[in-house]
Design an enzyme around this catalytic site. Structure first.
Site, PDB file in Angstrom:
ATOM      1  N   CYS A   1       0.848  -1.201   0.000  1.00  0.00           N
ATOM      2  CA  CYS A   1       0.000   0.000   0.000  1.00  0.00           C
ATOM      3  C   CYS A   1       0.883   1.251   0.000  1.00  0.00           C
ATOM      4  O   CYS A   1       1.715   1.449   0.882  1.00  0.00           O
ATOM      5  CB  CYS A   1      -0.899  -0.025   1.231  1.00  0.00           C
ATOM      6  SG  CYS A   1      -1.593   1.581   1.624  1.00  0.00           S
TER       7      CYS A   1
ATOM      8  N   CYS B   1       0.779   3.295   3.175  1.00  0.00           N
ATOM      9  CA  CYS B   1       1.568   2.706   4.263  1.00  0.00           C
ATOM     10  C   CYS B   1       3.049   3.016   4.035  1.00  0.00           C
ATOM     11  O   CYS B   1       3.771   3.403   4.967  1.00  0.00           O
ATOM     12  CB  CYS B   1       1.366   1.198   4.308  1.00  0.00           C
ATOM     13  SG  CYS B   1      -0.348   0.694   4.566  1.00  0.00           S
TER      14      CYS B   1
END
Ligand code: SF4
Length: 458
Positions: free
Chosen positions: A378, A381
């Site tokens: 991600c 992230c």
């Protein structure tokens, strides 16, 4: 310009006054970057012309723009959007100014393109279109739930630019069914998608079916969760245009690379009329029940559908921005290859599912914990990795433990059910004396913001 609607209420203009001619494919493929001075000079000349005859001054407001009048205007030229390499064009225009991009869009699509105007700072698009000196069309979705200030702006903009906004309305039968069965505020209980689908997405779909291209005010900085990768031009991933089918509609995002502050500098410099809600703390403006002012420092998307998860904050108009994150245990997104794990440092404890389950039991919690639910693929992230690692260093030995739990793949259902996972990353604080973890509510993930969250709860 006389307007007419198809029987399905699609927008279509029957103008013949424009100097626009549909370019052939070979012309479309030979992009030449525009000379900015030339454009501005053209714009100035156009302004002089406009003083004599305002752009889009026709038609007068009349019944021809009421969807019930079913007049079909057949398109003359049929060229599918995917016949041009718009990815290549997007790269070529990556560093172009919004004015250049707008000019290119209007040049290419003439009457088959329209600006989607929401009544917020995307009024900048209208100013840019005006500056090109080319004819242009504007449409807006009147959901029936807009603020009075937004309707006021619509009227002001029409007068300021001498245009008629082509309003699209929801289907009254659909609105009636929704409201009668679920009430006026069902979106607070079961999410905004259903109401947005009826009041926005379907009217938009009808509008776009009458076009070959549309122009939006999307910017990368508006929503880190959903808009960080939008190109300046793309084949629309979600909607169909006049010719139908995939690739039949092109989406232009002339201000994709522009910061919100630069948009405001532009609006001020050009003395563009703006929504008076902006002076009351509103940044992003949509429907009245789903929009609120934000505080200084808060992200603008926190003022929209604030009761929902940040990642899902697209009303459906730009749902192509939301990536498929279905996962199956390994690391992937959109066909990309496996990537290495993140948050790898001695100060961050890697939690397994039993470890998290223990944390969920208050009696097993000896100290407060901060835990990030993440997926290494991600990008959001990855973007917060530096600040989370730094935060863990700062909190080391302070009595607050910092952990991570990889919550994609087979852990995803568990994390959604037990850990409030909506999107990645989700950050939870497990207080020492409270059973339920508290979800970090903001999209600001810098060290100071996270630390303030921890210190407020520890
Ligand atoms: Fe309905 Fe809110 Fe969506 Fe407007 S923004 S269409 S009121 S859910």
């Amino acid at each position: 310009m006389a307007l007419a609607f198809t029987s399905s209420s699609a927008i279509h203009a029957s103008t013949s006054s424009s100097s626009y001619q549909q370019p052939k494919v070979s012309q479309l493929g030979t992009f030449q970057p525009l000379d900015r001075a030339q454009i501005l000079s053209t714009a100035l000349n156009s302004r002089r012309r406009l003083a004599m005859k305002p752009l889009n001054a026709e038609p007068k407001r009349n019944d021809s723009i009421v969807p019930s009048a079913a007049t079909i205007m057949a398109p003359e030229v049929i060229e599918k959007a995917d016949e041009e390499d718009f990815e290549k064009l997007a790269k070529e225009l990556q560093n172009a100014s919004p004015l250049e991009i707008m000019d290119k869009a209007l040049e290419k699509f003439g009457d088959d393109i329209a600006i989607a105007f929401s009544g917020a700072e995307d009024v900048a698009l209208i100013e840019y279109a005006h500056l090109t000196g080319r004819p242009f069309r504007v449409f807006s979705l009147d959901t029936g739930r807009l603020n009075p200030e937004t309707y006021q702006l619509f009227d002001t903009v029409e007068k300021h630019y001498g245009i008629r906004i082509e309003y699209m309305f929801p289907d009254s039968v659909e609105v009636q069914a929704l409201v009668r069965s679920k009430g006026l505020f069902s979106f607070y209980e079961d999410g905004h998608q259903e109401c947005c689908r009826v009041r926005k997405v379907r009217p938009l779909r009808r509008a776009l079916k009458g076009l070959r291209a549309w122009i939006t005010g999307q910017r990368k900085d508006q929503s880190p969760g959903t808009r960080s990768e939008i190109p300046v031009v793309q084949v629309d991933p979600s909607f169909e245009g006049l010719d139908g089918g995939a690739g039949s509609l092109v989406k232009w995002n002339p201000v994709a690379n522009v910061d919100g502050s630069d948009i405001w500098n532009f609006l001020r410099a050009m003395n563009v009329p703006v929504n008076s809600l902006h002076s009351q703390g509103y940044v992003s403006i949509g429907c009245e029940p789903c929009t609120r002012p934000v505080l200084p420092g808060q992200h603008e998307r926190e003022g929209r559908w604030w009761w929902e998860d940040a990642k899902a904050k697209e009303c459906g108009l730009h749902k192509g921005n939301i990536k498929d994150e279905s996962v199956n245990g390994t690391v992937q997104t959109n066909g990309t290859a496996t990537v290495a794990d993140i948050f790898d440092t001695k100060d961050i404890v890697t939690l397994s599912k039993p470890g998290v389950e223990n944390l969920l039991k208050l009696e097993d919690r000896r100290e407060p914990w901060l835990v990030v639910l993440y997926a290494p693929w991600c990008q959001f992230c990855q973007a917060m990795e530096g600040s989370y690692v730094e935060l863990a260093e700062k909190l080391a030995g302070s009595g607050v433990k910092v952990g991570k739990f990889r919550a994609d793949g087979e852990q995803k259902a568990f994390a959604q059910q037990e850990l409030q996972l909506g999107s990645f990353p989700t950050i939870l604080f497990f207080p020492k004396h409270t059973s339920k973890p508290i979800k970090y509510p903001s999209e600001k993930r810098d060290v100071d913001s996270l630390l303030a969250f921890v210190n407020a709860l520890r």
